[in-house]
Design an enzyme around this catalytic site. Structure first.
Site, PDB file in Angstrom:
ATOM      1  N   THR A 170       0.860  -1.193   0.000  1.00  0.00           N
ATOM      2  CA  THR A 170       0.000   0.000   0.000  1.00  0.00           C
ATOM      3  C   THR A 170       0.891   1.236   0.000  1.00  0.00           C
ATOM      4  O   THR A 170       1.574   1.519   0.991  1.00  0.00           O
ATOM      5  CB  THR A 170      -0.926   0.013   1.233  1.00  0.00           C
ATOM      6  OG1 THR A 170      -1.675  -1.200   1.263  1.00  0.00           O
ATOM      7  CG2 THR A 170      -1.884   1.198   1.162  1.00  0.00           C
ATOM      8  N   LYS A 245      -7.128   2.018  -2.954  1.00  0.00           N
ATOM      9  CA  LYS A 245      -6.747   1.372  -1.687  1.00  0.00           C
ATOM     10  C   LYS A 245      -6.691   2.399  -0.541  1.00  0.00           C
ATOM     11  O   LYS A 245      -7.155   2.152   0.569  1.00  0.00           O
ATOM     12  CB  LYS A 245      -5.392   0.671  -1.865  1.00  0.00           C
ATOM     13  CG  LYS A 245      -4.773   0.123  -0.607  1.00  0.00           C
ATOM     14  CD  LYS A 245      -5.618  -0.960   0.044  1.00  0.00           C
ATOM     15  CE  LYS A 245      -5.013  -1.391   1.379  1.00  0.00           C
ATOM     16  NZ  LYS A 245      -5.969  -2.172   2.172  1.00  0.00           N
ATOM     17  N   LYS A 313      -0.021   5.217   8.435  1.00  0.00           N
ATOM     18  CA  LYS A 313       0.612   5.528   7.133  1.00  0.00           C
ATOM     19  C   LYS A 313      -0.461   5.719   6.057  1.00  0.00           C
ATOM     20  O   LYS A 313      -0.425   6.662   5.264  1.00  0.00           O
ATOM     21  CB  LYS A 313       1.564   4.370   6.789  1.00  0.00           C
ATOM     22  CG  LYS A 313       2.229   4.395   5.427  1.00  0.00           C
ATOM     23  CD  LYS A 313       1.718   3.330   4.450  1.00  0.00           C
ATOM     24  CE  LYS A 313       1.638   1.928   4.922  1.00  0.00           C
ATOM     25  NZ  LYS A 313       1.079   0.964   3.949  1.00  0.00           N
TER      26      LYS A 313
HETATM   27  N1  LIG Z   1      -1.518  -6.506   7.604  1.00  0.00           N
HETATM   28  C1  LIG Z   1      -2.621  -6.225   6.937  1.00  0.00           C
HETATM   29  O1  LIG Z   1      -3.747  -6.506   7.409  1.00  0.00           O
HETATM   30  C2  LIG Z   1      -2.586  -5.558   5.598  1.00  0.00           C
HETATM   31  C3  LIG Z   1      -1.483  -4.875   5.148  1.00  0.00           C
HETATM   32  N2  LIG Z   1      -1.521  -4.270   3.918  1.00  0.00           N
HETATM   33  C4  LIG Z   1      -0.360  -3.547   3.405  1.00  0.00           C
HETATM   34  O2  LIG Z   1       0.546  -4.537   2.931  1.00  0.00           O
HETATM   35  C5  LIG Z   1       1.891  -4.151   3.161  1.00  0.00           C
HETATM   36  C6  LIG Z   1       2.572  -5.198   4.043  1.00  0.00           C
HETATM   37  O3  LIG Z   1       1.854  -5.291   5.251  1.00  0.00           O
HETATM   38  P1  LIG Z   1       2.249  -6.337   6.401  1.00  0.00           P
HETATM   39  O4  LIG Z   1       2.634  -7.631   5.827  1.00  0.00           O
HETATM   40  O5  LIG Z   1       1.161  -6.256   7.402  1.00  0.00           O
HETATM   41  O6  LIG Z   1       3.529  -5.598   6.985  1.00  0.00           O
HETATM   42  P2  LIG Z   1       4.729  -6.162   7.877  1.00  0.00           P
HETATM   43  O7  LIG Z   1       5.178  -4.989   8.663  1.00  0.00           O
HETATM   44  O8  LIG Z   1       4.340  -7.400   8.587  1.00  0.00           O
HETATM   45  O9  LIG Z   1       5.833  -6.558   6.790  1.00  0.00           O
HETATM   46  C7  LIG Z   1       6.503  -5.576   6.079  1.00  0.00           C
HETATM   47  C8  LIG Z   1       7.490  -6.205   5.123  1.00  0.00           C
HETATM   48  O10 LIG Z   1       8.252  -5.134   4.513  1.00  0.00           O
HETATM   49  C9  LIG Z   1       9.647  -5.406   4.720  1.00  0.00           C
HETATM   50  N3  LIG Z   1      10.401  -4.165   4.835  1.00  0.00           N
HETATM   51  C10 LIG Z   1      10.164  -3.114   5.657  1.00  0.00           C
HETATM   52  N4  LIG Z   1      11.068  -2.129   5.444  1.00  0.00           N
HETATM   53  C11 LIG Z   1      11.913  -2.596   4.492  1.00  0.00           C
HETATM   54  C12 LIG Z   1      13.048  -2.040   3.844  1.00  0.00           C
HETATM   55  N5  LIG Z   1      13.495  -0.808   4.134  1.00  0.00           N
HETATM   56  N6  LIG Z   1      13.658  -2.790   2.902  1.00  0.00           N
HETATM   57  C13 LIG Z   1      13.221  -4.019   2.599  1.00  0.00           C
HETATM   58  N7  LIG Z   1      12.128  -4.606   3.159  1.00  0.00           N
HETATM   59  C14 LIG Z   1      11.491  -3.887   4.104  1.00  0.00           C
HETATM   60  C15 LIG Z   1       9.716  -6.216   5.992  1.00  0.00           C
HETATM   61  O11 LIG Z   1      10.947  -6.899   6.063  1.00  0.00           O
HETATM   62  P3  LIG Z   1      11.555  -7.395   7.485  1.00  0.00           P
HETATM   63  O12 LIG Z   1      10.936  -8.735   7.729  1.00  0.00           O
HETATM   64  O13 LIG Z   1      13.011  -7.438   7.231  1.00  0.00           O
HETATM   65  O14 LIG Z   1      11.168  -6.367   8.511  1.00  0.00           O
HETATM   66  C16 LIG Z   1       8.513  -7.142   5.803  1.00  0.00           C
HETATM   67  O15 LIG Z   1       8.827  -8.188   4.925  1.00  0.00           O
HETATM   68  C17 LIG Z   1       1.797  -2.757   3.795  1.00  0.00           C
HETATM   69  O16 LIG Z   1       1.942  -1.802   2.785  1.00  0.00           O
HETATM   70  C18 LIG Z   1       0.409  -2.722   4.403  1.00  0.00           C
HETATM   71  O17 LIG Z   1      -0.080  -1.402   4.508  1.00  0.00           O
HETATM   72  C19 LIG Z   1      -2.606  -4.366   3.092  1.00  0.00           C
HETATM   73  C20 LIG Z   1      -3.706  -5.055   3.474  1.00  0.00           C
HETATM   74  C21 LIG Z   1      -3.799  -5.665   4.785  1.00  0.00           C
HETATM   75  O1  LIG Z   2      -5.078  -2.669   4.703  1.00  0.00           O
HETATM   76  C1  LIG Z   2      -5.686  -3.309   5.533  1.00  0.00           C
HETATM   77  C2  LIG Z   2      -6.860  -4.086   5.256  1.00  0.00           C
HETATM   78  O2  LIG Z   2      -7.406  -4.709   6.191  1.00  0.00           O
HETATM   79  O3  LIG Z   2      -7.284  -4.104   4.089  1.00  0.00           O
END
Ligand SMILES: NC(=O)C1=CN([C@@H]2O[C@H](COP(=O)(O)OP(=O)(O)OC[C@H]3O[C@@H](n4cnc5c(N)ncnc54)[C@H](OP(=O)(O)O)[C@@H]3O)[C@@H](O)[C@H]2O)C=CC1
Ligand SMILES: O=CC(=O)O
Length: 366
Positions: A170, A245, A313
């Site tokens: 996102t 989104k 965010k």
């Molecule tokens: N959780 C949810 O319910 C939902 C989330 N989203 C969106 O999806 C995306 C992922 O969410 P989610 O899985 O929950 O997030 P997490 O925080 O669990 O995971 C984030 C991922 O991004 C990686 N990351 C963060 N910073 C960096 C960097 N500087 N360089 C490389 N990799 C990096 C992390 O790696 P590392 O393991 O090394 O930290 C990890 O793999 C977000 O944009 C979120 O807004 C969308 C729908 C639902």
């Molecule tokens: O981005 C979060 C979700 O629940 O969708």
């Protein structure tokens, strides 16, 4: 009323094409990827499509696990970047459906589950993109999405003609456009595909994809999106998926803030918040979010599905989007302040429902 008419008349008509059966796209021959024997005609020109997966077809795809059938629909190799809360189950679903998956995550130790499944770890995003036909990313925020796509050893330096990059993180419109340009400069195809749906829908393959960008890549990866999700939209130009989104999540964040206020008010007014949750579940404003998160919020527990830092965010990015079209956002601005306060209280990694704690603190000091 007149104002509303003006506002909406500036938006091109949406001819969202629906299909009750995954293989019976009512009006689009070009989308018969999964069901070549079922050609259908294009009734109206449109750059916006919606496909719902039929559970029958979905179950068939899922039951093909490990079989060669699935490779008839997509025979290439898949890269997956970002194994967080969402990325891990999404990559596992692709692997369980029988596809050839490789991955990279910044913190290698977090991805043991995937290595145990036999999924190969690649040393950096460039290497992953250069060895895979399509690379998916599910990263935290705009900064990480740009770094992984455009930084040193990023996807753009590994991608080449004919290969695709699908960013499901996102992010805001500018970030998505920047990544798209970088990928295209290096010969690759780009699709933005943020998802609606949280940890459980990711585990269950029930996400909703909001895609935009390269239509041919959308068609190529449709079968993969159908393994990870229940529904997908193609919204045209890069940026439209990101905007959709952010709007969805801005509404969700404001609803959660308002719900939190209601739960606290019910308690202060001498009512049982659990009964409030039940009343809400039976009426016109019933939503799974209230029923699922409400009971744990009443217990002051916030098991993380969607981290609060990501919700804040999204509020910030949605307010940025509103700025670009000069739209006032008084409700979202107020909700965003609560998420910021919750972050300042150290609740970033809790579920976003922990925003209620910021309200509790306000009440305590008022
Ligand atoms: N959780 C949810 O319910 C939902 C989330 N989203 C969106 O999806 C995306 C992922 O969410 P989610 O899985 O929950 O997030 P997490 O925080 O669990 O995971 C984030 C991922 O991004 C990686 N990351 C963060 N910073 C960096 C960097 N500087 N360089 C490389 N990799 C990096 C992390 O790696 P590392 O393991 O090394 O930290 C990890 O793999 C977000 O944009 C979120 O807004 C969308 C729908 C639902
Ligand atoms: O981005 C979060 C979700 O629940 O969708």
């Amino acid at each position: 009323m007149a104002q509303n008419t003006r506002l909406f008349s500036s938006i091109p008509p949406l001819s969202i094409l629906r299909s009750s059966e995954k293989c019976h796209h009512q009006s689009m021959a070009t989308f018969s990827t999964f069901c070549p024997s079922n050609p259908v005609s294009l009734s109206r020109p449109s750059s916006i499509f919606h496909h719902r997966c039929s559970s029958r077809f979905l179950n068939r795809i899922r039951s093909m696990s490990g079989s060669s059938d699935v490779r008839e629909h997509f025979g290439g190799s898949i890269g997956f970047l970002g194994l967080g809360i969402m990325g891990t189950p999404m990559a596992m679903n692709l692997c369980n459906a029988g596809f050839d998956v490789k991955f990279w995550n910044r913190t290698q130790g977090k991805s043991n589950q995937l290595t145990e499944m036999g999924i190969k770890y690649m040393s950096n995003p460039a290497e992953l993109a250069s060895t895979c036909d399509v690379t998916f990313a599910m990263l935290a925020d705009p900064e990480s999405a740009i770094e992984v796509a455009c930084g040193i050893n990023g996807v753009a330096s590994g991608i080449s003609a004919g290969k695709g990059y699908v960013d499901m993180s996102t992010v805001d419109v500018a970030t998505s456009k920047l990544i798209s340009e970088k990928i295209k400069e290096n010969g690759g195809l780009f699709l933005e595909a943020p998802v609606s749906g949280s940890k459980k829908p990711a585990e269950d393959g029930q996400l909703i994809f909001l895609t935009a960008g390269d239509l041919s890549l959308y068609k190529t990866v449709s079968v993969l999106l159908d393994v990870m999700g229940k529904s997908k939209y193609f919204l045209g130009e890069v940026g439209n998926g990101a905007s959709m989104k952010l709007i969805v999540n801005m509404i969700m964040g404001s609803m959660m803030a308002s719900f939190s206020e209601g739960l606290l008010l019910s308690k202060k007014a001498g009512l049982d918040p659990d009964i409030l949750i039940k009343v809400l579940s039976e009426g016109a404003i019933s939503t799974p979010m209230f029923s699922m998160k409400g009971p744990s919020m009443v217990q002051s527990t916030y098991p993380t599905a969607f981290p609060l830092k990501h919700q804040q965010k999204d509020m910030r990015l949605a307010l940025g989007l509103a700025d670009t079209v000069s739209q006032p956002m008084p409700v979202a601005v107020a909700a965003n302040e609560l998420y910021k306060a919750a972050k300042a209280q150290g609740l970033s990694d809790h579920d976003f429902s922990a925003v209620i704690e910021a309200l509790k603190s306000e009440l305590a000091t008022s």
